[in-house]
Motif scaffolding. Structure first.
Motif, mmCIF file in Angstrom:
data_model
loop_
_atom_site.group_PDB
_atom_site.id
_atom_site.type_symbol
_atom_site.label_atom_id
_atom_site.label_comp_id
_atom_site.label_asym_id
_atom_site.label_seq_id
_atom_site.Cartn_x
_atom_site.Cartn_y
_atom_site.Cartn_z
ATOM 1 N N ILE A 50 4.628 -0.787 -10.965
ATOM 2 C CA ILE A 50 3.979 -1.671 -9.942
ATOM 3 C C ILE A 50 2.917 -2.272 -10.407
ATOM 4 N N HIS A 51 2.126 -1.776 -11.161
ATOM 5 C CA HIS A 51 0.789 -2.285 -11.534
ATOM 6 C C HIS A 51 0.551 -3.776 -11.716
ATOM 7 N N ARG A 67 -3.330 -7.327 -5.370
ATOM 8 C CA ARG A 67 -1.788 -7.874 -4.920
ATOM 9 C C ARG A 67 -0.797 -6.647 -4.987
ATOM 10 N N ALA A 68 -1.029 -6.248 -6.101
ATOM 11 C CA ALA A 68 -0.296 -4.842 -6.417
ATOM 12 C C ALA A 68 -0.812 -3.886 -5.696
ATOM 13 N N ALA A 69 -1.810 -3.423 -5.288
ATOM 14 C CA ALA A 69 -2.291 -2.257 -4.098
ATOM 15 C C ALA A 69 -1.661 -2.584 -2.900
ATOM 16 N N SER A 74 3.884 -1.687 1.457
ATOM 17 C CA SER A 74 5.459 -2.380 1.904
ATOM 18 C C SER A 74 6.351 -1.718 1.270
ATOM 19 N N LEU A 75 6.025 -0.892 0.145
ATOM 20 C CA LEU A 75 7.305 -0.170 -0.407
ATOM 21 C C LEU A 75 7.125 1.232 -0.027
ATOM 22 N N ASN A 76 6.178 1.752 0.173
ATOM 23 C CA ASN A 76 6.084 3.124 0.703
ATOM 24 C C ASN A 76 7.095 3.454 2.097
ATOM 25 N N PHE A 80 10.274 4.451 -1.769
ATOM 26 C CA PHE A 80 9.589 5.841 -2.241
ATOM 27 C C PHE A 80 8.961 6.493 -0.939
ATOM 28 N N GLU A 81 8.666 7.781 -1.132
ATOM 29 C CA GLU A 81 7.870 8.472 0.058
ATOM 30 C C GLU A 81 6.756 9.144 -0.539
ATOM 31 N N ALA A 82 5.431 8.406 -0.073
ATOM 32 C CA ALA A 82 4.151 8.902 -0.644
ATOM 33 C C ALA A 82 3.193 9.349 0.684
ATOM 34 N N ASP A 83 2.736 10.488 0.386
ATOM 35 C CA ASP A 83 1.636 10.759 1.562
ATOM 36 C C ASP A 83 0.195 10.055 1.477
#
Length: 150
Positions: A50-51, A67-69, A74-76, A80-83
Motif C-alpha cells: 500500500i505505501h 493518501r496511502a494512510a 477504505s481497504l480494511n 483485509f481484516e486488521a484490528d
C-alpha cells in the motif's frame, strides 16, 4: 485480487521506481526482516503493497504517504481484516515512510527498513544511519539486496 485492486487505482506507470516491482521487493524485504524480529507480519505485508500505491507522480509527492494512510481505512474490512492497533501501526508506517524519520515501534521500523532496503532503485546507496533495525543494517553491510531488473 488485492494486488489487482491496488494496481487498478495506481496512477503511475507500473514500471516506475515506485511501481509494483518495488512493492514486491519491499514485501520480500519485510518478510526477510520479520523472520528475525518480533513484529506484526500482517502490518508489514500490507504496508509493502500500500505505501506507494497512492503516488500521483514519481518525483516529489509529499502527500502520497498521507493518501496511502487514508486509503488503508477504505481497504480494511473489504480486502483485509486488521484490528485497531494494526490499523494504527499501518497508517503511521504509510503516512511517514518517506519523511526520513526513525520510529520507536519495531513493526513500523521494519516497514520502513523494508522500503529503505530498496533504495538502490533510485540510484542511491543505502546509508546505515537511516535504518532502524540491526537486521537491516547487517543486510546493508553484507550487500544482501534483492536484484533490481532495469
Amino acid at each position: 485480487p488485492f494486488l489487482d485492486h491496488l494496481a487498478g487505482q495506481f496512477q503511475l506507470d507500473f514500471q516506475s521506481v515506485h511501481g509494483i516491482a518495488h512493492w514486491l521487493r519491499v514485501l520480500i524485504n519485510g518478510r526477510i526482516l520479520a523472520k528475525h524480529l518480533d513484529v506484526n507480519l500482517k502490518v508489514i505485508e500490507l504496508f509493502a503493497l500500500i505505501h506507494d500505491s497512492r503516488r500521483w507522480n514519481s518525483l516529489r509527492d509529499t502527500n502520497h504517504g498521507l493518501r496511502a494512510a487514508e486509503f488503508c481505512n477504505s481497504l480494511n474490512g473489504m480486502w483485509f481484516e486488521a484490528d485497531e492497533i494494526e490499523m494504527r501501526l499501518l497508517r503511521i508506517a504509510c503516512r511517514y515512510h518517506s519523511d526520513g524519520k526513525l520510529h520507536p515501534n519495531l513493526t513500523v521500523q521494519t516497514c520502513w527498513d523494508a522500503d529503505r532496503l530498496d533504495i538502490r532503485r533510485v540510484e542511491l546507496e543505502p546509508d546505515l544511519q537511516w535504518y532502524n533495525t540491526e537486521v537491516a543494517r547487517q543486510m546493508v553491510i553484507n550487500k544482501d539486496f534483492i536484484p533490481i531488473d532495469k
